[in-house]
Design a protein around this motif. Structure first.
Motif, short mmCIF file in Angstrom:
data_model
loop_
_atom_site.label_atom_id
_atom_site.label_comp_id
_atom_site.label_asym_id
_atom_site.label_seq_id
_atom_site.Cartn_x
_atom_site.Cartn_y
_atom_site.Cartn_z
N TYR A 136 6.66 -1.63 -4.89
CA TYR A 136 7.99 -2.52 -5.64
C TYR A 136 8.35 -3.56 -4.47
O TYR A 136 9.38 -4.24 -4.81
CB TYR A 136 9.09 -1.58 -5.72
CG TYR A 136 8.94 -0.45 -6.49
CD1 TYR A 136 8.76 -0.61 -7.92
CD2 TYR A 136 8.78 0.91 -6.20
CE1 TYR A 136 8.99 0.49 -9.10
CE2 TYR A 136 8.53 1.95 -7.08
CZ TYR A 136 8.59 1.50 -8.57
OH TYR A 136 8.06 2.73 -9.23
N LEU A 137 7.53 -3.73 -3.51
CA LEU A 137 7.64 -4.79 -2.40
C LEU A 137 8.77 -4.68 -1.57
O LEU A 137 8.99 -5.57 -0.89
CB LEU A 137 7.70 -6.22 -3.19
CG LEU A 137 6.35 -6.45 -4.30
CD1 LEU A 137 6.47 -8.01 -4.73
CD2 LEU A 137 5.07 -6.07 -3.72
N LYS A 138 9.07 -3.38 -1.50
CA LYS A 138 10.35 -3.16 -0.65
C LYS A 138 9.74 -2.92 0.72
O LYS A 138 8.65 -2.12 0.90
CB LYS A 138 11.12 -1.89 -1.11
CG LYS A 138 11.85 -2.28 -2.24
CD LYS A 138 12.62 -0.88 -2.65
CE LYS A 138 13.36 -1.31 -3.97
NZ LYS A 138 13.88 -0.01 -4.38
N LEU A 139 10.17 -3.39 1.69
CA LEU A 139 9.53 -3.02 3.26
C LEU A 139 9.92 -1.57 3.60
O LEU A 139 10.95 -1.14 3.55
CB LEU A 139 10.36 -4.17 4.12
CG LEU A 139 9.63 -4.37 5.47
CD1 LEU A 139 8.36 -5.35 5.27
CD2 LEU A 139 10.49 -5.08 6.28
N ARG A 140 8.91 -1.24 4.12
CA ARG A 140 8.99 0.14 4.73
C ARG A 140 9.88 0.46 6.05
O ARG A 140 10.11 -0.79 6.83
CB ARG A 140 7.39 0.56 5.12
CG ARG A 140 6.72 0.85 4.03
CD ARG A 140 5.10 1.67 4.16
NE ARG A 140 4.66 1.63 2.81
CZ ARG A 140 4.90 2.35 1.84
NH1 ARG A 140 6.05 3.18 1.83
NH2 ARG A 140 4.33 2.32 0.77
N VAL A 192 2.73 -2.46 4.74
CA VAL A 192 3.93 -3.03 4.99
C VAL A 192 5.12 -2.94 4.08
O VAL A 192 6.29 -2.62 4.36
CB VAL A 192 4.00 -4.38 5.54
CG1 VAL A 192 5.32 -5.25 5.72
CG2 VAL A 192 3.04 -4.64 6.74
N VAL A 193 4.55 -3.15 2.69
CA VAL A 193 5.47 -2.80 1.73
C VAL A 193 5.11 -2.00 0.57
O VAL A 193 3.60 -1.67 0.60
CB VAL A 193 5.91 -4.10 0.98
CG1 VAL A 193 6.30 -5.14 1.80
CG2 VAL A 193 4.55 -4.82 0.25
N ASP A 194 5.81 -1.28 -0.31
CA ASP A 194 5.34 -0.57 -1.14
C ASP A 194 5.08 -1.13 -2.49
O ASP A 194 5.17 -2.31 -2.53
CB ASP A 194 6.27 0.63 -1.48
CG ASP A 194 7.82 0.22 -2.00
OD1 ASP A 194 7.79 -0.88 -2.52
OD2 ASP A 194 8.75 1.20 -2.04
N GLY A 202 0.62 -1.17 0.02
CA GLY A 202 0.05 -0.02 -0.03
C GLY A 202 0.79 1.16 0.26
O GLY A 202 1.98 1.26 0.10
N PRO A 203 0.17 2.30 -0.05
CA PRO A 203 1.01 3.75 -0.33
C PRO A 203 1.26 3.99 1.34
O PRO A 203 1.00 3.84 2.28
CB PRO A 203 -0.13 4.58 -0.81
CG PRO A 203 -1.44 4.22 -0.21
CD PRO A 203 -1.17 2.55 -0.38
#
Length: 585
Positions: free
Chosen positions: A532-536, A528-530, A520-521
């Motif tokens: 691009y599936l990168k963890l926040r 939890v992820v953006d 999600g944004p």
């Protein structure tokens, strides 16, 4: 002539005979466990060898200069997994994590201790080894909705190419449907090889209700390349962070603690239960929850383990039908069934012995082409197998089996069940302790939102209507098992109150957990992820599996999980300046 019980006792002997043949012909020697040549560092370390992790390992290892390590907590798939008809026998076995849900207040009343088994694959291939091999992408509106929720690049027009990329469709096509499918990819998809006679009645009944016939189907694989190392029985216990960057992992392997490091990224593909559990064990998650368990906080990410989506699945209304029309558990022990499979790869063992067909009735509320429920058609009842397999796998209370299903023993029948496509209720995955070998707490929280039950009852009424169509009632002499369900006898038969009681008693899981590491944004505090599936709030770490789904798709989740792996591999390659292989490569 042997009795039914004598025949049941013969089943293990028949299975052994069959498995010996399968092992010799198909399994062969395991040549891809690289534990003896483990390097101290890799470009990418992938945690979890399931549907998404397997795709990532295969696609990232296409880049010859990259060294890839895939760590899988389980071992090789058991020999019986090579026989499609034995999928149910794998649940609660060595290839299953053997998780259970927590006790529930709103559901599971007909299951032992008000909780249910929650199977998850613990083997290379993950849940694709245990599942019923149905290929269902989901509704295009599912993915367009993901994009509308603040995830650019995840609309249907974007993800369709990734479905096609991994498909090698070998089913029937027409000029109108050929463009829907992918050809030449690594995953074979084909039509069912065998089905019961009564499944034709199911399809005909749908036509009698005004619906047209569409299609689902099959499993997956991992490539073998010199720059790809696979280590089995490697239980990852912690992701290692330095200054909030993921730099490696610690894992247990054959009784020894080991560590390995990643030059570029750690990729978490442990599934909707394993991924949030490992993040929390590593210090990433809701800070208060981590502190409660004495885990040092690396990053406070409140959404980890929240937003558990799953499809509540009603075991199925049972009908009896005329003999010779459906399936009987004793059939798998017949010499002809075994001979057909061993020598010719034909017959009932060529396909999963579970659901034979699906239907998506038009929604009565909102967009009619975005179904509320998915109807499942099974060519047997829970009472069919003398209580030996199905009720045990599902976890149904013995007294419910004895009082409701037992008088169906030995009788041919069908079950028409359903699952809720877009539930509004949300569950959680949380830690039971800081011990990485202790199972997490899985709270499905089915029917917490009142709209879910209202939609579910609409679906139950559709299932009853479908079962009463002439194609089943007249052609196959289908007779509804109208015995009142124990615990619901105080309600008027088939009233809304009775159906609600039935649903709260015999609704379990469809094995489709997702959403626990929600994509999600940044404006969404529980993302939890953006995109691009990168963890926040950390770097060097992505999550790539069904846990990133903002909302579960309207159908089986294996195919979308593979799509997520395909799309993620391209995003990773793009970020690191590597070439992207075209569609159909």
């Amino acid at each position: 002539m042997p009795s039914h019980l004598d025949a049941l006792r013969m089943i293990p002997v028949a299975l052994i005979r069959l498995l010996l043949v399968v092992v010799m012909r198909e399994v062969g020697e395991n040549t891809y466990d690289a534990s003896s040549k483990l390097l101290p560092q890799y470009d990418f370390v992938i945690i979890g060898g399931g549907s998404a992790g397997g795709v990532l390992a295969s696609r990232l290892s296409e880049i010859g200069d990259w060294q890839i390590l895939l760590l899988e907590a389980g071992g090789t798939p058991p020999p019986e997994s090579y026989v499609p008809g034995f999928n149910q026998l794998l649940i609660l076995g060595d290839a299953d994590w053997k998780f259970y849900t927590t006790k529930q207040k709103n559901s599971f009343n007909g299951f032992t201790d008000n909780r249910i088994p929650y199977p998850r694959g613990k083997t290379i291939g993950g849940c694709s080894v245990l599942n019923s091999m149905f290929y269902v992408r989901g509704n295009r509106r599912d993915f367009d909705n993901w994009e509308a929720m603040g995830n650019p690049g995840w609309g249907y027009r974007d993800v369709l190419r990734y479905f096609k990329k991994f498909e090698d469709y070998r089913g029937k096509v027409t000029k109108e449907t050929a463009s829907f499918h992918g050809f030449g990819g690594p995953q074979t998809i084909e039509n069912k090889r065998w089905r019961t006679k009564v499944s034709d009645g199911f399809l005909k009944a749908g036509k009698q209700l005004g619906y047209r016939i569409v299609d689902p189907s099959d499993p997956d694989q991992i490539a073998s390349r010199p720059n790809l190392h696979v280590v089995l029985n490697a239980h990852v216990t912690q992701i290692v962070f330095e200054n909030k960057r993921a730099v490696g992992v610690r894992f247990q392997h054959r009784g020894k603690s080991k560590a390995v490091f990643a030059k570029r990224e750690v990729i978490l593909s442990a599934g909707a239960i394993g991924s949030p559990q490992l993040l929390m064990l590593s210090g990433v998650g809701p800070a208060n929850h981590l502190r409660y368990h004495g885990i040092p906080v690396v990053a406070d990410v409140p959404g980890v383990g929240q937003n558990l989506n799953d499809h509540p699945y009603m075991t199925g209304f049972p009908w009896t039908i005329k003999n010779g029309s459906s399936f009987h558990i004793l059939d798998i022990a017949s010499p002809k069934t075994i001979q057909d499979y061993v020598h010719y790869r034909t017959g009932r063992l060529t396909t999963s012995i579970s659901i034979e067909g699906y239907a998506w009735p038009m929604s009565e509320v909102g967009d009619p082409y975005w179904p509320e429920v998915q109807i499942a058609f099974l060519p047997f009842t829970v009472g069919d197998d003398y209580g030996l397999i199905t009720s045990h796998v599902l976890g149904i209370k013995n007294e419910v089996y004895q009082q409701y299903f037992r008088n169906l023993v030995g009788m041919e029948g069908i079950s028409i069940g359903l699952f809720l496509c877009r539930p509004k209720s949300r569950g959680t995955v949380t830690l039971n302790s800081a011990d990485p070998f202790e199972a997490p707490l899985i709270d499905t929280n089915y029917f917490d939102h009142p709209d879910d039950m209202v939609a579910f009852i609409r679906g139950m009424r559709f299932a009853l209507k479908l079962g009463s169509m002439p194609a089943l009632k007249e052609d196959f002499e289908a007779r509804f098992h109208d015995q009142p369900l124990p615990g619901c006898t105080h309600e008027w038969p088939l009233s809304d109150k009775y159906l609600e009681c039935y649903a709260r008693s015999l609704t379990g899981t469809t094995y489709h957990p997702s959403g626990t590491c929600k994509m999600g944004p940044a404006s969404d505090p529980y993302s939890v992820v953006d995109e691009y599936l990168k963890l926040r709030h950390v770097s060097g770490l992505r999550v790539v599996d069904a846990s990133i789904m903002p909302l579960v798709t309207s159908g089986n989740t294996n195919s979308p999980s593979i799509m997520i792996g395909e799309k993620a591999s391209d995003m990773i390659k793009q970020d690191w300046g590597a070439p992207i292989m075209p569609l159909g490569y």
